[in-house]
Write a protein that holds these residues in place. Structure first.
Motif, PDB file in Angstrom:
ATOM      1  N   LEU A   7     -12.045  26.537  -7.953  1.00 29.18           N
ATOM      2  CA  LEU A   7     -12.616  25.300  -7.308  1.00 29.18           C
ATOM      3  C   LEU A   7     -11.867  24.125  -7.515  1.00 29.18           C
ATOM      4  N   ALA A   8     -11.412  23.953  -8.716  1.00 30.66           N
ATOM      5  CA  ALA A   8     -10.385  22.938  -9.158  1.00 30.66           C
ATOM      6  C   ALA A   8      -9.291  22.699  -8.016  1.00 30.66           C
ATOM      7  N   ALA A   9      -8.685  23.841  -7.980  1.00 29.06           N
ATOM      8  CA  ALA A   9      -7.535  24.095  -6.910  1.00 29.06           C
ATOM      9  C   ALA A   9      -7.723  23.543  -5.509  1.00 29.06           C
ATOM     10  N   ALA A  10      -8.941  24.149  -5.176  1.00 25.43           N
ATOM     11  CA  ALA A  10      -9.440  24.004  -3.813  1.00 25.43           C
ATOM     12  C   ALA A  10      -9.834  22.519  -3.630  1.00 25.43           C
ATOM     13  N   LEU A  60     -13.637  13.251 -13.867  1.00 26.65           N
ATOM     14  CA  LEU A  60     -14.483  13.764 -14.969  1.00 26.65           C
ATOM     15  C   LEU A  60     -14.948  15.530 -14.795  1.00 26.65           C
ATOM     16  N   GLY A  61     -14.387  16.052 -13.995  1.00 30.84           N
ATOM     17  CA  GLY A  61     -14.669  17.553 -13.869  1.00 30.84           C
ATOM     18  C   GLY A  61     -13.194  18.255 -14.044  1.00 30.84           C
ATOM     19  N   ASP A  62     -12.508  17.609 -14.741  1.00 39.18           N
ATOM     20  CA  ASP A  62     -11.124  18.321 -15.179  1.00 39.18           C
ATOM     21  C   ASP A  62     -10.381  19.086 -13.953  1.00 39.18           C
ATOM     22  N   VAL A  63     -10.329  18.286 -12.770  1.00 37.87           N
ATOM     23  CA  VAL A  63      -9.688  18.763 -11.871  1.00 37.87           C
ATOM     24  C   VAL A  63      -8.192  19.275 -11.906  1.00 37.87           C
ATOM     25  N   GLY A  64      -7.483  18.876 -12.695  1.00 34.05           N
ATOM     26  CA  GLY A  64      -6.233  19.206 -12.903  1.00 34.05           C
ATOM     27  C   GLY A  64      -5.182  18.191 -12.514  1.00 34.05           C
ATOM     28  N   LEU A  65      -5.849  17.044 -12.062  1.00 29.74           N
ATOM     29  CA  LEU A  65      -4.485  16.109 -11.868  1.00 29.74           C
ATOM     30  C   LEU A  65      -3.927  15.402 -13.001  1.00 29.74           C
ATOM     31  N   ASP A  66      -2.638  15.413 -12.931  1.00 37.86           N
ATOM     32  CA  ASP A  66      -1.806  14.789 -14.303  1.00 37.86           C
ATOM     33  C   ASP A  66      -2.292  13.632 -14.654  1.00 37.86           C
TER      34      ASP A  66
END
Length: 197
Positions: free
Chosen positions: A35-38, A74-80
């Motif tokens: 989901l984070a990647a999407a 907030l959801g730890d989506v993976g953005l640096d």
């Protein structure tokens, strides 16, 4: 909604590990990572360095700046972290956009569609405000978080009501009376801040 789902999946992974269910933990982590990647692929605009809602029917991005542009952090989506901090500083902490006297309106102050008292077109919602405070805390913006928390707390105290939402130009309460999330957040802020003048 994607951020809520992502946060739930991250929590599900932690709970599964606590009870020793490694398969459930791995499944939740896999779903969360997918989901984070999407979200990064579909919702993140690298040129503008912000997330955008997308119309389901057309895939067209919604250009209006709202707190939703920050919420995936907030959801730890993976953005640096460098890009995340720049996003926070350029949007969330900009007083012309989201960090005004009454912080975190539902539409940025400088948007042409902003209306201070029109439901989801510009008022301050305490639940949204709380999520923005959590993002500031997560990325270490302690002084800014404290200032925003004080502004939100004072807004409710000055109004004298536990309203559903608040006008973002003068802070007066609107919508439903005795709103549960406003009461809960006010109590939490009182615990953190003490009596704030």
């Amino acid at each position: 909604m994607n951020t809520w789902l992502l946060m739930q999946l991250r929590v599900t992974e932690r709970f599964a590990r606590l009870v020793g269910d490694e398969k459930a933990a791995a499944d939740a982590r896999g779903d969360a990572d997918a989901l984070a990647a999407a979200m990064m692929d579909v919702l993140y605009d690298p040129e503008a360095n912000r997330f955008r809602d997308v119309l389901v029917e057309t895939g067209e991005p919604v250009e209006v700046l709202t707190p939703a542009a920050i919420l995936p952090l907030l959801g730890d989506v993976g953005l640096d972290e460098t890009r995340a901090r720049r996003m926070i500083e350029d949007t969330l902490l900009d007083p012309k956009r989201l960090f005004g006297e009454y912080p975190f309106p539902s539409v940025a102050y400088d948007e042409s569609t902003y209306v201070s008292h029109d439901y989801w077109r510009g008022p301050v919602w305490m639940a949204v405000g709380w999520m923005m405070l959590e993002i500031l805390d997560k990325y270490g913006y302690r002084a800014e978080r404290m200032e925003a928390a004080k502004r939100l707390y004072r807004m409710v105290i000055r109004d004298g009501g536990l309203r559903e939402w608040f006008d973002s130009t003068d802070g007066h309460g609107c919508g439903a009376h005795e709103q549960g999330w406003t009461a809960a957040i006010l109590l939490r802020l009182r615990m953190e801040l003490g009596a704030v003048e």
